[in-house]
Design a protein around this motif. Structure first.
Motif, PDB file in Angstrom:
ATOM      1  N   ASP A 189       0.823  -1.214   0.000  1.00  0.00           N
ATOM      2  CA  ASP A 189       0.000   0.000   0.000  1.00  0.00           C
ATOM      3  C   ASP A 189       0.856   1.262   0.000  1.00  0.00           C
ATOM      4  N   MET A 190       2.176   1.084  -0.023  1.00  0.00           N
ATOM      5  CA  MET A 190       3.091   2.227  -0.073  1.00  0.00           C
ATOM      6  C   MET A 190       3.273   2.621  -1.540  1.00  0.00           C
ATOM      7  N   THR A 191       2.288   3.304  -2.075  1.00  0.00           N
ATOM      8  CA  THR A 191       2.294   3.611  -3.502  1.00  0.00           C
ATOM      9  C   THR A 191       1.384   4.799  -3.802  1.00  0.00           C
ATOM     10  N   GLY A 192       1.653   5.459  -4.915  1.00  0.00           N
ATOM     11  CA  GLY A 192       0.777   6.527  -5.391  1.00  0.00           C
ATOM     12  C   GLY A 192       0.568   7.647  -4.382  1.00  0.00           C
ATOM     13  N   GLU A 193      -0.692   7.880  -4.035  1.00  0.00           N
ATOM     14  CA  GLU A 193      -1.009   9.008  -3.168  1.00  0.00           C
ATOM     15  C   GLU A 193      -0.550   8.818  -1.728  1.00  0.00           C
ATOM     16  N   LYS A 194      -0.115   7.606  -1.372  1.00  0.00           N
ATOM     17  CA  LYS A 194       0.526   7.423  -0.061  1.00  0.00           C
ATOM     18  C   LYS A 194       1.746   8.334   0.026  1.00  0.00           C
ATOM     19  N   TRP A 195       2.402   8.547  -1.113  1.00  0.00           N
ATOM     20  CA  TRP A 195       3.565   9.443  -1.199  1.00  0.00           C
ATOM     21  C   TRP A 195       3.155  10.888  -1.499  1.00  0.00           C
ATOM     22  N   LYS A 196       1.817  11.145  -1.562  1.00  0.00           N
ATOM     23  CA  LYS A 196       1.305  12.440  -2.054  1.00  0.00           C
ATOM     24  C   LYS A 196       1.942  12.726  -3.417  1.00  0.00           C
ATOM     25  N   ALA A 197       1.824  11.708  -4.281  1.00  0.00           N
ATOM     26  CA  ALA A 197       2.564  11.703  -5.546  1.00  0.00           C
ATOM     27  C   ALA A 197       2.116  12.797  -6.515  1.00  0.00           C
ATOM     28  N   THR A 198       0.816  13.096  -6.556  1.00  0.00           N
ATOM     29  CA  THR A 198       0.349  14.153  -7.459  1.00  0.00           C
ATOM     30  C   THR A 198       0.961  15.488  -7.054  1.00  0.00           C
ATOM     31  N   GLU A 199       0.904  15.773  -5.761  1.00  0.00           N
ATOM     32  CA  GLU A 199       1.493  17.014  -5.238  1.00  0.00           C
ATOM     33  C   GLU A 199       2.995  17.055  -5.519  1.00  0.00           C
ATOM     34  N   LEU A 200       3.668  15.933  -5.331  1.00  0.00           N
ATOM     35  CA  LEU A 200       5.108  15.849  -5.567  1.00  0.00           C
ATOM     36  C   LEU A 200       5.442  16.153  -7.019  1.00  0.00           C
ATOM     37  N   VAL A 201       4.725  15.532  -7.946  1.00  0.00           N
ATOM     38  CA  VAL A 201       5.026  15.724  -9.367  1.00  0.00           C
ATOM     39  C   VAL A 201       4.725  17.153  -9.804  1.00  0.00           C
ATOM     40  N   HIS A 202       3.650  17.753  -9.297  1.00  0.00           N
ATOM     41  CA  HIS A 202       3.366  19.158  -9.617  1.00  0.00           C
ATOM     42  C   HIS A 202       4.526  20.043  -9.159  1.00  0.00           C
ATOM     43  N   ILE A 204       7.695  19.078  -8.716  1.00  0.00           N
ATOM     44  CA  ILE A 204       8.849  18.782  -9.570  1.00  0.00           C
ATOM     45  C   ILE A 204       8.738  19.517 -10.898  1.00  0.00           C
ATOM     46  N   ARG A 205       7.584  19.435 -11.526  1.00  0.00           N
ATOM     47  CA  ARG A 205       7.389  20.054 -12.849  1.00  0.00           C
ATOM     48  C   ARG A 205       7.434  21.581 -12.755  1.00  0.00           C
ATOM     49  N   SER A 206       7.048  22.153 -11.608  1.00  0.00           N
ATOM     50  CA  SER A 206       7.095  23.611 -11.459  1.00  0.00           C
ATOM     51  C   SER A 206       8.540  24.104 -11.408  1.00  0.00           C
ATOM     52  N   ILE A 207       9.454  23.226 -10.954  1.00  0.00           N
ATOM     53  CA  ILE A 207      10.865  23.605 -10.840  1.00  0.00           C
ATOM     54  C   ILE A 207      11.638  23.230 -12.095  1.00  0.00           C
ATOM     55  N   GLN A 208      11.431  21.991 -12.556  1.00  0.00           N
ATOM     56  CA  GLN A 208      12.154  21.466 -13.719  1.00  0.00           C
ATOM     57  C   GLN A 208      11.153  20.803 -14.670  1.00  0.00           C
ATOM     58  N   PRO A 209      10.500  21.612 -15.504  1.00  0.00           N
ATOM     59  CA  PRO A 209       9.411  21.088 -16.344  1.00  0.00           C
ATOM     60  C   PRO A 209       9.818  19.996 -17.331  1.00  0.00           C
ATOM     61  N   ASP A 210      11.089  19.950 -17.714  1.00  0.00           N
ATOM     62  CA  ASP A 210      11.517  18.987 -18.738  1.00  0.00           C
ATOM     63  C   ASP A 210      12.117  17.715 -18.156  1.00  0.00           C
ATOM     64  N   ILE A 211      12.222  17.636 -16.834  1.00  0.00           N
ATOM     65  CA  ILE A 211      12.855  16.473 -16.217  1.00  0.00           C
ATOM     66  C   ILE A 211      12.063  15.201 -16.501  1.00  0.00           C
ATOM     67  N   LEU A 212      12.757  14.081 -16.624  1.00  0.00           N
ATOM     68  CA  LEU A 212      12.099  12.789 -16.803  1.00  0.00           C
ATOM     69  C   LEU A 212      11.959  12.106 -15.452  1.00  0.00           C
ATOM     70  N   ILE A 213      10.807  11.472 -15.232  1.00  0.00           N
ATOM     71  CA  ILE A 213      10.518  10.771 -13.983  1.00  0.00           C
ATOM     72  C   ILE A 213      10.183   9.324 -14.321  1.00  0.00           C
ATOM     73  N   ASP A 214      10.762   8.387 -13.571  1.00  0.00           N
ATOM     74  CA  ASP A 214      10.453   6.974 -13.824  1.00  0.00           C
ATOM     75  C   ASP A 214       9.061   6.636 -13.289  1.00  0.00           C
ATOM     76  N   ASN A 215       8.671   5.372 -13.389  1.00  0.00           N
ATOM     77  CA  ASN A 215       7.289   4.986 -13.061  1.00  0.00           C
ATOM     78  C   ASN A 215       7.122   4.376 -11.676  1.00  0.00           C
ATOM     79  N   ARG A 216       8.110   4.565 -10.785  1.00  0.00           N
ATOM     80  CA  ARG A 216       8.075   3.830  -9.519  1.00  0.00           C
ATOM     81  C   ARG A 216       7.425   4.571  -8.352  1.00  0.00           C
ATOM     82  N   LEU A 217       6.823   5.716  -8.631  1.00  0.00           N
ATOM     83  CA  LEU A 217       5.992   6.341  -7.595  1.00  0.00           C
ATOM     84  C   LEU A 217       4.645   5.631  -7.494  1.00  0.00           C
TER      85      LEU A 217
END
Length: 425
Positions: A189-202, A204-217
């Motif tokens: 159950d340690m996955t997705g929104e458990k990490w507040k992943a949507t907030e995290l990615v927003h 990340i993209r606000s700081i470095q919009p072109d960065i690549l992120i893997d699929n392990r969140l």
């Protein structure tokens, strides 16, 4: 063209990267999971923190080895599961600057790899076995998972999430442009929104919009409409997908297989079971033939030196890449069935035949009769003739196939002999 496809253009062109697992675990030298496997407490592990002093750490040598191997980017463990940070985080005392090393090792890595013209990435573990607010008792991975003393630990997971997000922000604001953020890893159950992943990615993209992120969140990168945190590329580990990676619409998903050179990610003093240069070259070709990348790992030792066996393998792969890199960079899958003698990669009207098996007689190219304008041995540019042998009428499919004769009983290059076929317009 969707945003993910645009962001990953350089990634899908470069195809070959270096993974670097390095941290305190290089001192016990029994692999990066030593704390979990041996259920070591923070106190048990503390001596390694107190003595960490990689006196021969030379990231310029690492970068030169990567470049010589034909690798175009690198990903280094900024923080692994043990929670130790190679960077000068202001959010913890558990970092390289507080060891005898006494400096920010990530900054030196970034500067060195950029100097060699390589793209730089950070690995960051969302798991943390050192942080007091990360769940311990009953967790499937934690070293203290069965320690009764941790049963009623008053952990505040939200406080850990703030710490985790804060460290990612540090990594993305203190070292200039970063090309890849490689998270590891979600489970149970340690996955997705458990990490507040949507907030995290927003963030990340606000700081470095072109960065690549893997699929392990977490999330499902292969869905028709994946979650925002599902990532830019799929990351199979220690396996090469049988048919590449497609989404629910049948469209290709960028992917990268991460593979060790021996049997461990972090340095293991007794693991001498190394893959051969031939295995590595053919694994890289396999990935590219299915629209994928290869991220090949090295595990430097406690002094900061990449093992000699790894350097030797990288050097031989590099010699092959120097001659044959055109069949890797910018290439992808060909719209042809996998040939019995090897693999195909393709870039525009250039079809690259990677011959692994010499076989007997001429090499047969199914379905290409009359479609080959010119054939060359890629390594030296020498001409190869496309001609039908006198016995070809015995082939039931000779009327649709082409033949190329290679002189000698052995392949010109036993790692992988590449024939460049220029196809007719």
């Amino acid at each position: 063209m969707n945003e993910r496809w645009k962001r990953t253009e350089w990634f899908r062109n470069d195809r070959f990267g270096m993974f670097i697992h390095w941290g305190l675990y290089a001192i016990p030298a029994r692999g990066e999971w030593v704390r979990s496997f041996e259920r070591l407490s923070v106190e048990d592990y503390e001596p390694f923190f107190q003595e960490f002093n990689p006196t021969q750490y030379d990231p310029r040598a690492w970068a030169k080895a990567a470049k010589a191997a034909g690798q175009k980017y690198a990903v280094l463990t900024a923080k692994h599961h043990d929670g130790f940070c190679l960077f000068d985080s202001q959010l913890t005392e558990y970092k390289a600057t507080n060891t005898p090393a006494g400096r920010d090792l990530i900054r030196e890595y970034v500067d060195a790899f950029r100097e060699e013209g390589l793209k730089v990435g950070f690995y960051y573990s969302v798991i943390d076995w050192h942080h007091k607010d990360y769940p311990a008792y009953g967790d499937r991975q934690h070293p203290m998972r069965a320690n009764e003393a941790f049963k009623d630990n008053p952990a505040d997971f939200n406080r850990y999430i703030q710490y985790f997000h804060g460290q990612v922000k540090e990594l993305l604001t203190q070292y200039g442009k970063i090309d890849i953020m490689w998270f590891d890893f979600s489970y149970d159950d340690m996955t997705g929104e458990k990490w507040k992943a949507t907030e995290l990615v927003h963030m990340i993209r606000s700081i470095q919009p072109d960065i690549l992120i893997d699929n392990r969140l977490g999330g499902n990168i292969k869905a028709a409409e994946p979650e925002i945190y599902a990532g830019d590329f799929y990351s199979p580990e220690q396996i090469l997908p049988a048919n590449g990676v497609l989404d629910a619409n049948g469209e290709p998903v960028p992917w990268e297989a991460c593979v060790t050179l021996n049997n461990h990610w972090g340095y293991h003093a007794w693991d001498r079971d190394y893959k051969s240069p031939q295995q590595i070259v053919r694994a890289l070709v396999e990935c590219v033939s299915k629209n994928g990348n290869l991220l090949l790992n090295v595990g430097p030792d406690a002094k900061g030196i990449i093992p000699r066996e790894s350097i030797d393998i990288l050097a031989e792969v590099g010699r092959w890449m120097e001659r044959n890199g055109e069949s890797i960079y910018g290439c992808g899958a060909a719209d042809l069935a996998k040939p019995e003698w090897g693999r195909y990669t393709q870039k525009g009207n250039k079809l690259y035949a990677h011959v692994f098996d010499r076989g007997i007689g001429p090499v047969y190219f199914a379905g290409l009769k009359g479609k080959i304008k010119r054939a060359r041995l890629l390594s030296d540019g020498s001409e190869l003739k496309v001609e039908t042998p006198w016995m070809a009428e015995q082939y039931s499919n000779a009327d649709t196939g082409a033949f190329i004769h290679l002189k000698g009983a052995r392949l010109p290059d036993e790692l992988d002999t590449v024939i460049e076929l220029e196809l007719c317009d």
